[in-house]
Enzyme design. Structure first.
Site, PDB file in Angstrom:
ATOM      1  N   MET A  64      23.895  30.626 -43.888  1.00 10.88           N
ATOM      2  CA  MET A  64      23.651  30.893 -42.476  1.00 10.88           C
ATOM      3  C   MET A  64      24.018  29.643 -41.668  1.00 10.88           C
ATOM      4  O   MET A  64      23.150  28.849 -41.293  1.00 10.88           O
ATOM      5  CB  MET A  64      22.187  31.271 -42.247  1.00 10.88           C
ATOM      6  N   PRO A  65      25.330  29.459 -41.390  1.00 14.69           N
ATOM      7  CA  PRO A  65      25.721  28.308 -40.580  1.00 14.69           C
ATOM      8  C   PRO A  65      25.076  28.394 -39.196  1.00 14.69           C
ATOM      9  O   PRO A  65      25.020  29.477 -38.603  1.00 14.69           O
ATOM     10  CB  PRO A  65      27.252  28.460 -40.454  1.00 14.69           C
ATOM     11  N   HIS A  66      24.574  27.259 -38.707  1.00 11.82           N
ATOM     12  CA  HIS A  66      23.984  27.222 -37.371  1.00 11.82           C
ATOM     13  C   HIS A  66      23.859  25.775 -36.927  1.00 11.82           C
ATOM     14  O   HIS A  66      23.920  24.858 -37.740  1.00 11.82           O
ATOM     15  CB  HIS A  66      22.609  27.905 -37.352  1.00 11.82           C
ATOM     16  N   ALA A  67      23.716  25.579 -35.637  1.00  9.26           N
ATOM     17  CA  ALA A  67      23.437  24.242 -35.095  1.00  9.26           C
ATOM     18  C   ALA A  67      22.347  24.430 -34.046  1.00  9.26           C
ATOM     19  O   ALA A  67      21.634  25.440 -34.072  1.00  9.26           O
ATOM     20  CB  ALA A  67      24.701  23.618 -34.518  1.00  9.26           C
TER      21      ALA A  67
ATOM     22  N   THR B  13      17.147  27.421 -41.126  1.00  6.70           N
ATOM     23  CA  THR B  13      16.778  27.432 -42.537  1.00  6.70           C
ATOM     24  C   THR B  13      15.291  27.141 -42.737  1.00  6.70           C
ATOM     25  O   THR B  13      14.619  27.830 -43.495  1.00  6.70           O
ATOM     26  CB  THR B  13      17.610  26.379 -43.298  1.00  6.70           C
TER      27      THR B  13
END
Lengths: 142, 90
Positions: A64-67, B13
């Site tokens: 789950m790529p995120h920033a 996450t």
């Protein structure tokens, strides 16, 4: 909410990517095209992994790529990309399912994350998603 | 008992992990609460235990911080297992 956010144009199926950075770039294209995120958000997601390691890999085969919201999010959104060939993050972590998350504040995306978490807890659904070939295959799992 | 779920940003996450840690604590009958936080803030935040992916835990394991590494953030059984192991060994 996952079902309503993951519209047809937010879901992609590709063969593979030459590395994980390319995979993140391709996986974020729908959000970029629709104006949910800025280009700098994509770069922030990549540099996060470079500085902190591949902690965005939530479980085997799923990332789950995120920033952060201030890294260039205009509107909350999520895109999904499924690759036929797995994309490797390091020797141990390889991924076929990419959920790109764009959160526009600290809280509005939390329900969405709960839903994704519940979905990923269901092994049957995850393996069905891995073999999904078209949008209809995905949407009926949600 | 205070447990901090930690990731790079503290909003994706680590939140997902905290959901499952709280579930696991409840099922194990352990009195505790898990909150989520980004790595930079977690470095100066006191907690009984810190939990997260191995590469994040590596960056926190100095001084006398107690860290717990988890590979699968959504596998309740794995989380219960590591919690049981870590929390019993005082």
């Amino acid at each position: 909410m996952l079902r309503s956010k993951l519209t047809d144009e937010m879901v992609q199926f590709i063969q593979g990517a030459k590395d994980w950075t390319e995979a993140i770039r391709v996986a974020s294209e729908p959000l970029l095209k629709q104006g949910y995120i800025e280009v700098r958000y994509v770069e922030a997601m990549i540099s996060n992994v470079k500085s902190f390691g591949p902690y965005i890999v939530l479980m085997p085969k799923v990332a789950m790529p995120h920033a952060r919201p201030e890294d260039g999010v205009n509107q909350m959104g999520i895109s999904l990309m499924i690759t036929e060939k797995s994309v490797s993050f390091d020797e141990e972590k390889s991924v076929n399912i990419f959920f790109v998350l764009a959160a526009d504040d600290e809280s509005s995306h939390l329900d969405l994350l709960k839903e994704i978490s519940e979905f990923l807890t269901n092994e049957e659904k995850v393996s069905a998603l891995l073999s999904a070939k078209k949008y209809e295959d995905v949407i009926k799992l949600l | 008992m205070k447990i901090l779920a930690v990731c790079g940003n503290g909003l994706g996450t680590s939140f997902m992990l905290s959901l499952n840690v709280n579930k696991a604590l409840k099922e194990l009958g352990i009195d505790g609460e898990c909150k989520n936080m980004d790595l930079a803030s977690a470095k100066t935040e006191a907690a009984d235990y810190y939990i997260g992916s191995p590469e994040i835990m590596e960056q926190l394991s100095y001084g006398n911080k107690k860290t717990i590494s988890v590979v699968n953030m959504v596998n309740l059984n794995e989380i219960k297992e590591v919690l049981r192991k870590q929390l019993e060994v005082k």
